[in-house]
Design a protein around this motif. Structure first.
Motif, PDB file in Angstrom:
ATOM      1  N   UNK A 140       0.843  -1.188   0.000  1.00 47.85           N
ATOM      2  CA  UNK A 140       0.000   0.000   0.000  1.00 47.85           C
ATOM      3  C   UNK A 140       0.881   1.242   0.000  1.00 47.85           C
ATOM      4  N   UNK A 141       0.280   2.351  -0.375  1.00 47.25           N
ATOM      5  CA  UNK A 141       0.975   3.634  -0.390  1.00 47.25           C
ATOM      6  C   UNK A 141      -0.069   4.741  -0.387  1.00 47.25           C
ATOM      7  N   UNK A 142       0.372   5.935  -0.145  1.00 44.25           N
ATOM      8  CA  UNK A 142      -0.511   7.112  -0.141  1.00 44.25           C
ATOM      9  C   UNK A 142      -0.166   7.958  -1.361  1.00 44.25           C
ATOM     10  N   UNK A 143      -1.160   8.284  -2.152  1.00 43.90           N
ATOM     11  CA  UNK A 143      -0.895   9.034  -3.382  1.00 43.90           C
ATOM     12  C   UNK A 143      -0.778  10.527  -3.089  1.00 43.90           C
ATOM     13  N   UNK A 144       0.333  10.877  -2.473  1.00 39.20           N
ATOM     14  CA  UNK A 144       0.704  12.261  -2.226  1.00 39.20           C
ATOM     15  C   UNK A 144       2.175  12.420  -2.616  1.00 39.20           C
ATOM     16  N   UNK A 145       2.706  13.616  -2.475  1.00 37.14           N
ATOM     17  CA  UNK A 145       4.031  13.895  -3.022  1.00 37.14           C
ATOM     18  C   UNK A 145       5.139  13.037  -2.395  1.00 37.14           C
ATOM     19  N   UNK A 146       4.937  12.559  -1.170  1.00 34.32           N
ATOM     20  CA  UNK A 146       5.974  11.753  -0.521  1.00 34.32           C
ATOM     21  C   UNK A 146       6.309  10.508  -1.330  1.00 34.32           C
ATOM     22  N   UNK A 147       5.283   9.843  -1.886  1.00 36.17           N
ATOM     23  CA  UNK A 147       5.560   8.622  -2.639  1.00 36.17           C
ATOM     24  C   UNK A 147       6.289   8.942  -3.941  1.00 36.17           C
ATOM     25  N   UNK A 148       6.050  10.117  -4.500  1.00 37.64           N
ATOM     26  CA  UNK A 148       6.801  10.522  -5.692  1.00 37.64           C
ATOM     27  C   UNK A 148       8.284  10.671  -5.355  1.00 37.64           C
ATOM     28  N   UNK A 149       8.563  11.344  -4.246  1.00 37.62           N
ATOM     29  CA  UNK A 149       9.954  11.576  -3.852  1.00 37.62           C
ATOM     30  C   UNK A 149      10.636  10.273  -3.449  1.00 37.62           C
ATOM     31  N   UNK A 150       9.927   9.450  -2.668  1.00 36.04           N
ATOM     32  CA  UNK A 150      10.512   8.182  -2.247  1.00 36.04           C
ATOM     33  C   UNK A 150      10.819   7.280  -3.424  1.00 36.04           C
ATOM     34  N   UNK A 151       9.886   7.205  -4.363  1.00 29.87           N
ATOM     35  CA  UNK A 151      10.106   6.373  -5.548  1.00 29.87           C
ATOM     36  C   UNK A 151      11.288   6.898  -6.354  1.00 29.87           C
ATOM     37  N   UNK A 152      11.421   8.220  -6.438  1.00 34.56           N
ATOM     38  CA  UNK A 152      12.564   8.806  -7.157  1.00 34.56           C
ATOM     39  C   UNK A 152      13.879   8.378  -6.512  1.00 34.56           C
ATOM     40  N   UNK A 153      13.955   8.464  -5.188  1.00 35.86           N
ATOM     41  CA  UNK A 153      15.176   8.008  -4.506  1.00 35.86           C
ATOM     42  C   UNK A 153      15.403   6.518  -4.761  1.00 35.86           C
ATOM     43  N   UNK A 154      14.323   5.733  -4.751  1.00 33.78           N
ATOM     44  CA  UNK A 154      14.444   4.304  -5.017  1.00 33.78           C
ATOM     45  C   UNK A 154      14.946   3.999  -6.414  1.00 33.78           C
TER      46      UNK A 154
ATOM     47  N   UNK B 259       9.221   9.561 -15.196  1.00 31.08           N
ATOM     48  CA  UNK B 259       9.726   8.214 -14.925  1.00 31.08           C
ATOM     49  C   UNK B 259       9.086   7.640 -13.658  1.00 31.08           C
ATOM     50  N   UNK B 260       8.970   8.471 -12.641  1.00 25.02           N
ATOM     51  CA  UNK B 260       8.341   8.034 -11.391  1.00 25.02           C
ATOM     52  C   UNK B 260       6.877   7.671 -11.635  1.00 25.02           C
ATOM     53  N   UNK B 261       6.183   8.510 -12.397  1.00 23.33           N
ATOM     54  CA  UNK B 261       4.775   8.258 -12.695  1.00 23.33           C
ATOM     55  C   UNK B 261       4.592   6.931 -13.417  1.00 23.33           C
TER      56      UNK B 261
END
Length: 358
Positions: A164-178, A199-201
Protein backbone atom coordinates in the motif's frame (compact mmCIF):
# COMPACT_ATOMS: atom_id res chain seq x y z
CA UNK A 1 -27.54 45.66 55.83
CA UNK A 2 -27.24 42.03 54.83
CA UNK A 3 -29.17 42.62 51.63
CA UNK A 4 -27.05 45.66 50.80
CA UNK A 5 -23.89 43.64 51.48
CA UNK A 6 -25.14 40.75 49.37
CA UNK A 7 -26.04 43.11 46.53
CA UNK A 8 -22.63 44.76 46.70
CA UNK A 9 -20.89 41.37 46.72
CA UNK A 10 -22.97 40.16 43.79
CA UNK A 11 -22.20 43.33 41.86
CA UNK A 12 -18.49 43.02 42.60
CA UNK A 13 -18.51 39.38 41.46
CA UNK A 14 -20.32 40.31 38.27
CA UNK A 15 -17.80 43.06 37.56
CA UNK A 16 -14.94 40.63 38.24
CA UNK A 17 -16.38 38.04 35.85
CA UNK A 18 -17.01 40.71 33.23
CA UNK A 19 -13.47 42.03 33.54
CA UNK A 20 -12.07 38.50 33.43
CA UNK A 21 -14.04 37.77 30.27
CA UNK A 22 -12.93 41.07 28.77
CA UNK A 23 -9.32 40.22 29.50
CA UNK A 24 -9.60 36.60 28.33
CA UNK A 25 -7.72 35.76 25.15
CA UNK A 26 -8.33 33.05 22.58
CA UNK A 27 -5.35 31.29 21.06
CA UNK A 28 -6.45 30.01 17.66
CA UNK A 29 -4.28 27.06 16.60
CA UNK A 30 -4.10 25.82 13.00
CA UNK A 31 -2.43 22.46 13.42
CA UNK A 32 -2.22 18.76 12.66
CA UNK A 33 -4.31 16.02 14.23
CA UNK A 34 -2.81 15.00 17.57
CA UNK A 35 -0.78 18.20 17.97
CA UNK A 36 -3.17 19.79 20.48
CA UNK A 37 -4.46 16.86 22.57
CA UNK A 38 -7.19 17.56 25.11
CA UNK A 39 -5.00 16.71 28.11
CA UNK A 40 -2.32 19.20 27.02
CA UNK A 41 -4.89 21.93 26.33
CA UNK A 42 -6.40 21.36 29.78
CA UNK A 43 -3.03 21.71 31.50
CA UNK A 44 -2.16 24.80 29.46
CA UNK A 45 -5.46 26.51 30.26
CA UNK A 46 -5.03 25.68 33.94
CA UNK A 47 -1.56 27.26 33.87
CA UNK A 48 -2.88 30.23 31.85
CA UNK A 49 -6.46 30.85 33.01
CA UNK A 50 -6.69 34.01 30.90
CA UNK A 51 -6.19 32.03 27.66
CA UNK A 52 -8.62 29.71 25.88
CA UNK A 53 -7.32 27.41 23.16
CA UNK A 54 -9.31 26.93 19.96
CA UNK A 55 -8.10 24.24 17.54
CA UNK A 56 -8.58 23.86 13.79
CA UNK A 57 -7.13 20.65 12.35
CA UNK A 58 -5.43 20.90 8.99
CA UNK A 59 -2.50 19.79 6.83
CA UNK A 60 0.20 21.57 4.85
CA UNK A 61 -1.84 22.29 1.76
CA UNK A 62 -4.90 23.43 3.70
CA UNK A 63 -2.90 25.62 6.07
CA UNK A 64 -1.42 27.55 3.19
CA UNK A 65 -4.78 27.78 1.42
CA UNK A 66 -6.60 29.05 4.53
CA UNK A 67 -3.96 31.69 5.31
CA UNK A 68 -3.66 32.69 1.68
CA UNK A 69 -7.42 33.24 1.49
CA UNK A 70 -7.37 35.59 4.50
CA UNK A 71 -4.01 37.24 3.97
CA UNK A 72 -2.73 35.58 7.14
CA UNK A 73 -5.76 36.32 9.32
CA UNK A 74 -8.02 34.08 11.39
CA UNK A 75 -5.34 32.17 13.32
CA UNK A 76 -2.66 32.98 15.89
CA UNK A 77 -0.30 30.04 15.49
CA UNK A 78 0.13 27.59 12.61
CA UNK A 79 2.26 24.48 12.14
CA UNK A 80 3.39 23.95 8.53
CA UNK A 81 6.31 21.66 7.77
CA UNK A 82 9.69 23.34 7.42
CA UNK A 83 9.75 23.06 3.61
CA UNK A 84 6.37 24.81 3.22
CA UNK A 85 7.34 28.22 4.60
CA UNK A 86 9.83 29.93 2.29
CA UNK A 87 7.91 29.74 -1.00
CA UNK A 88 4.51 30.38 0.63
CA UNK A 89 5.83 33.48 2.36
CA UNK A 90 7.58 34.77 -0.75
CA UNK A 91 4.51 34.25 -2.90
CA UNK A 92 1.63 35.05 -0.54
CA UNK A 93 3.09 37.00 2.44
CA UNK A 94 1.06 35.03 4.99
CA UNK A 95 3.51 34.87 7.92
CA UNK A 96 5.42 37.32 10.08
CA UNK A 97 8.85 36.96 11.73
CA UNK A 98 9.26 35.23 15.08
CA UNK A 99 11.11 36.71 18.04
CA UNK A 100 13.51 33.88 18.94
CA UNK A 101 14.29 35.58 22.27
CA UNK A 102 10.73 34.73 23.35
CA UNK A 103 11.20 31.04 22.64
CA UNK A 104 13.11 28.71 24.95
CA UNK A 105 15.60 28.01 22.17
CA UNK A 106 18.12 26.51 24.60
CA UNK A 107 15.83 23.51 25.04
CA UNK A 108 15.60 22.83 21.30
CA UNK A 109 17.75 20.32 19.45
CA UNK A 110 20.48 22.46 17.88
CA UNK A 111 20.59 20.55 14.58
CA UNK A 112 16.83 20.76 14.07
CA UNK A 113 16.79 24.45 14.96
CA UNK A 114 19.60 25.13 12.48
CA UNK A 115 17.77 23.09 9.85
CA UNK A 116 14.64 25.19 10.28
CA UNK A 117 16.67 28.40 10.29
CA UNK A 118 18.21 27.38 6.95
CA UNK A 119 14.76 26.80 5.44
CA UNK A 120 12.74 29.53 7.11
CA UNK A 121 15.02 32.57 7.22
CA UNK A 122 13.92 35.22 4.73
CA UNK A 123 15.72 38.54 4.27
CA UNK A 124 17.50 37.98 7.56
CA UNK A 125 14.30 37.33 9.53
CA UNK A 126 13.42 33.97 11.10
CA UNK A 127 9.86 32.79 10.46
CA UNK A 128 9.70 29.44 12.27
CA UNK A 129 10.99 27.21 15.05
CA UNK A 130 10.80 23.40 15.14
CA UNK A 131 8.21 21.49 17.14
CA UNK A 132 8.00 17.83 16.07
CA UNK A 133 9.96 15.80 13.60
CA UNK A 134 9.73 12.42 12.00
CA UNK A 135 10.19 10.54 8.78
CA UNK A 136 8.40 8.78 5.99
CA UNK A 137 9.61 5.38 4.89
CA UNK A 138 8.39 1.79 4.90
CA UNK A 139 6.55 -0.32 7.44
CA UNK A 140 6.77 -4.08 7.02
CA UNK A 141 5.35 -7.15 8.68
CA UNK A 142 8.71 -8.84 9.19
CA UNK A 143 7.04 -12.21 9.81
CA UNK A 144 5.81 -12.14 6.19
CA UNK A 145 8.20 -9.71 4.50
CA UNK A 146 11.53 -10.04 6.35
CA UNK A 147 13.79 -8.76 3.56
CA UNK A 148 12.30 -5.34 2.88
CA UNK A 149 15.00 -2.70 2.35
CA UNK A 150 13.45 0.31 0.68
CA UNK A 151 11.00 2.06 -1.61
CA UNK A 152 11.41 -0.44 -4.44
CA UNK A 153 9.90 -3.21 -2.32
CA UNK A 154 6.48 -1.60 -2.69
CA UNK A 155 6.60 -2.81 -6.30
CA UNK A 156 8.37 -6.11 -5.61
CA UNK A 157 6.35 -8.90 -7.34
CA UNK A 158 6.93 -11.06 -4.25
CA UNK A 159 4.35 -8.88 -2.46
CA UNK A 160 1.85 -8.56 -5.30
CA UNK A 161 -1.54 -7.42 -4.04
CA UNK A 162 -0.23 -6.92 -0.51
CA UNK A 163 1.39 -3.48 -0.56
CA UNK A 164 0.00 0.00 0.00
CA UNK A 165 0.97 3.63 -0.39
CA UNK A 166 -0.51 7.11 -0.14
CA UNK A 167 -0.90 9.03 -3.38
CA UNK A 168 0.70 12.26 -2.23
CA UNK A 169 4.03 13.89 -3.02
CA UNK A 170 5.97 11.75 -0.52
CA UNK A 171 5.56 8.62 -2.64
CA UNK A 172 6.80 10.52 -5.69
CA UNK A 173 9.95 11.58 -3.85
CA UNK A 174 10.51 8.18 -2.25
CA UNK A 175 10.11 6.37 -5.55
CA UNK A 176 12.56 8.81 -7.16
CA UNK A 177 15.18 8.01 -4.51
CA UNK A 178 14.44 4.30 -5.02
CA UNK A 179 15.20 4.78 -8.73
CA UNK A 180 18.60 6.20 -7.85
CA UNK A 181 17.69 9.87 -8.29
CA UNK A 182 17.92 12.84 -5.93
CA UNK A 183 14.74 14.87 -6.49
CA UNK A 184 15.89 17.68 -4.19
CA UNK A 185 18.98 18.21 -6.34
CA UNK A 186 16.66 18.73 -9.35
CA UNK A 187 14.46 21.40 -7.74
CA UNK A 188 16.27 24.20 -9.56
CA UNK A 189 15.81 22.60 -13.00
CA UNK A 190 12.12 22.23 -13.85
CA UNK A 191 12.76 20.39 -17.10
CA UNK A 192 14.92 17.80 -15.33
CA UNK A 193 12.39 17.57 -12.52
CA UNK A 194 9.58 16.92 -15.01
CA UNK A 195 11.62 14.20 -16.70
CA UNK A 196 12.13 12.56 -13.31
CA UNK A 197 8.41 12.89 -12.51
CA UNK A 198 7.52 11.18 -15.78
CA UNK A 199 9.73 8.21 -14.92
CA UNK A 200 8.34 8.03 -11.39
CA UNK A 201 4.77 8.26 -12.70
CA UNK A 202 5.34 5.42 -15.17
CA UNK A 203 6.89 3.32 -12.41
CA UNK A 204 3.96 3.80 -10.04
CA UNK A 205 1.38 3.14 -12.75
CA UNK A 206 3.17 -0.09 -13.68
CA UNK A 207 3.14 -0.98 -9.98
CA UNK A 208 -0.65 -0.75 -9.56
CA UNK A 209 -1.27 -4.51 -9.47
CA UNK A 210 1.06 -4.74 -6.49
CA UNK A 211 -1.09 -2.34 -4.48
CA UNK A 212 -3.95 -3.73 -2.41
CA UNK A 213 -5.31 -0.23 -1.89
CA UNK A 214 -4.13 3.34 -1.44
CA UNK A 215 -4.40 4.64 2.12
CA UNK A 216 -5.47 8.15 3.06
CA UNK A 217 -4.79 8.38 6.79
CA UNK A 218 -3.11 6.59 9.67
CA UNK A 219 -6.30 4.78 10.66
CA UNK A 220 -6.64 3.32 7.15
CA UNK A 221 -3.06 2.14 7.18
CA UNK A 222 -3.31 0.65 10.67
CA UNK A 223 -6.38 -1.39 9.75
CA UNK A 224 -4.69 -2.75 6.62
CA UNK A 225 -1.56 -3.85 8.46
CA UNK A 226 -3.19 -5.20 11.60
CA UNK A 227 -5.61 -7.27 9.51
CA UNK A 228 -2.74 -8.77 7.50
CA UNK A 229 -4.20 -7.57 4.19
CA UNK A 230 -1.05 -5.51 3.62
CA UNK A 231 2.47 -6.62 4.55
CA UNK A 232 4.54 -3.72 3.14
CA UNK A 233 3.52 -0.08 2.92
CA UNK A 234 4.76 3.44 2.67
CA UNK A 235 4.22 4.95 6.12
CA UNK A 236 4.85 7.77 8.50
CA UNK A 237 7.17 6.51 11.19
CA UNK A 238 4.76 7.75 13.88
CA UNK A 239 2.03 5.41 12.60
CA UNK A 240 4.50 2.55 12.42
CA UNK A 241 5.66 3.21 15.98
CA UNK A 242 2.06 3.00 17.23
CA UNK A 243 1.58 -0.24 15.31
CA UNK A 244 4.73 -1.71 16.84
CA UNK A 245 3.11 -1.27 20.24
CA UNK A 246 0.26 -3.52 19.08
CA UNK A 247 2.22 -6.04 17.02
CA UNK A 248 6.01 -6.40 17.34
CA UNK A 249 6.16 -7.84 13.80
CA UNK A 250 5.12 -4.47 12.35
CA UNK A 251 8.44 -2.66 12.12
CA UNK A 252 9.38 0.65 10.57
CA UNK A 253 12.10 0.27 7.93
CA UNK A 254 14.13 3.38 7.05
CA UNK A 255 14.76 2.96 3.30
CA UNK A 256 18.36 2.18 2.40
CA UNK A 257 18.43 5.43 0.37
CA UNK A 258 17.46 7.35 3.51
CA UNK A 259 14.14 8.02 5.19
CA UNK A 260 12.46 11.26 4.12
CA UNK A 261 12.56 13.56 7.13
CA UNK A 262 10.21 16.41 7.98
CA UNK A 263 10.09 18.98 10.73
CA UNK A 264 6.74 20.47 11.70
CA UNK A 265 7.19 24.01 12.94
CA UNK A 266 5.51 26.88 14.70
CA UNK A 267 4.85 30.03 12.65
CA UNK A 268 2.95 33.23 13.35
CA UNK A 269 0.35 34.09 10.69
CA UNK A 270 0.82 37.64 9.42
CA UNK A 271 -2.36 38.97 11.03
CA UNK A 272 -2.25 36.94 14.24
CA UNK A 273 -3.81 38.68 17.24
CA UNK A 274 -2.45 36.70 20.22
CA UNK A 275 1.31 36.56 19.79
CA UNK A 276 2.13 36.45 23.51
CA UNK A 277 -0.30 33.58 24.01
CA UNK A 278 1.32 31.84 21.04
CA UNK A 279 4.77 32.12 22.61
CA UNK A 280 3.39 30.77 25.88
CA UNK A 281 1.98 27.73 24.04
CA UNK A 282 5.28 27.11 22.22
CA UNK A 283 7.28 27.19 25.44
CA UNK A 284 4.69 25.15 27.35
CA UNK A 285 4.67 22.23 24.92
CA UNK A 286 8.49 22.10 25.00
CA UNK A 287 8.53 21.28 28.72
CA UNK A 288 9.80 17.70 29.26
CA UNK A 289 6.65 16.57 31.09
CA UNK A 290 4.45 17.98 28.30
CA UNK A 291 6.71 16.59 25.55
CA UNK A 292 5.88 13.08 26.77
CA UNK A 293 2.15 13.75 26.56
CA UNK A 294 2.49 15.37 23.14
CA UNK A 295 4.61 12.57 21.69
CA UNK A 296 2.17 10.01 23.06
CA UNK A 297 -0.51 11.79 21.03
CA UNK A 298 1.43 12.49 17.84
CA UNK A 299 3.73 9.47 17.77
CA UNK A 300 6.42 11.88 16.55
CA UNK A 301 9.62 13.03 18.22
CA UNK A 302 9.78 16.45 19.86
CA UNK A 303 12.41 18.82 18.50
CA UNK A 304 14.01 19.18 21.91
CA UNK A 305 17.32 17.90 23.20
CA UNK A 306 17.07 14.16 23.91
CA UNK A 307 13.65 14.06 22.25
CA UNK A 308 13.86 10.31 21.64
CA UNK A 309 14.50 9.68 25.34
CA UNK A 310 11.36 11.68 26.17
CA UNK A 311 9.13 9.40 24.09
CA UNK A 312 6.70 7.12 25.93
CA UNK A 313 8.35 3.74 26.57
CA UNK A 314 6.50 1.85 23.83
CA UNK A 315 7.36 4.42 21.16
CA UNK A 316 10.95 4.70 22.39
CA UNK A 317 11.30 0.92 21.93
CA UNK A 318 9.85 1.21 18.41
CA UNK A 319 12.32 3.96 17.46
CA UNK A 320 15.25 1.96 18.75
CA UNK A 321 14.01 -1.09 16.81
CA UNK A 322 13.82 0.98 13.62
CA UNK A 323 16.79 3.34 13.62
CA UNK A 324 20.47 2.89 14.21
CA UNK A 325 23.05 5.69 14.07
CA UNK A 326 23.66 5.05 10.37
CA UNK A 327 19.95 5.49 9.60
CA UNK A 328 19.80 8.74 11.54
CA UNK A 329 22.88 10.05 9.71
CA UNK A 330 21.28 9.14 6.36
CA UNK A 331 18.04 11.13 6.77
CA UNK A 332 16.91 13.07 3.71
CA UNK A 333 15.30 16.27 4.99
CA UNK A 334 12.68 17.78 2.72
CA UNK A 335 14.05 20.82 0.89
CA UNK A 336 12.19 24.08 0.30
CA UNK A 337 9.74 23.64 -2.57
CA UNK A 338 10.21 26.17 -5.37
CA UNK A 339 7.09 27.78 -6.80
CA UNK A 340 5.43 25.68 -9.48
CA UNK A 341 6.80 22.27 -8.48
CA UNK A 342 3.74 21.22 -6.51
CA UNK A 343 1.57 21.89 -9.56
CA UNK A 344 3.82 19.58 -11.57
CA UNK A 345 3.61 16.94 -8.86
CA UNK A 346 -0.15 17.34 -8.67
CA UNK A 347 -0.47 16.56 -12.38
CA UNK A 348 1.72 13.48 -11.93
CA UNK A 349 -0.47 12.27 -9.08
CA UNK A 350 -3.61 12.84 -11.13
CA UNK A 351 -2.12 10.68 -13.91
CA UNK A 352 -1.43 7.91 -11.44
CA UNK A 353 -4.93 8.14 -9.91
CA UNK A 354 -6.56 8.03 -13.33
CA UNK A 355 -4.52 5.01 -14.41
CA UNK A 356 -4.97 3.08 -11.17
CA UNK A 357 -8.73 3.66 -10.97
CA UNK A 358 -9.27 1.75 -14.23
Amino acid sequence: MKSKFALAATTALALFVANTDANAETLRLLTWGGYAPDNVIKLFEEANPDITVEVTLSNNEEMIAKLRATGGAGYDLAQPSHDRIFAAQKEYNIYKPLDLSKVGAASLDANLLEGVKANATIDGELYAVPHQWGTSGIVADISKAPNVKGWGDLCNPEYKGRTSMRLRRTILLGTAFGLGKDPFALYADKAAYQKMLDEVTDTLIACKDNVKTYWNGGDDLSTLLLSGEVVVSEAWDSTAFKLYGQNKNLVYVPPETGALAWIDTFVLPRKSEADEAAYKWINFVMKPEIVKLMSDSTGAIAAVKNGIDLLPDDKKAAVKAAFDDKDLANLKFFANIPAGLEDMEGKALERIKAATSN
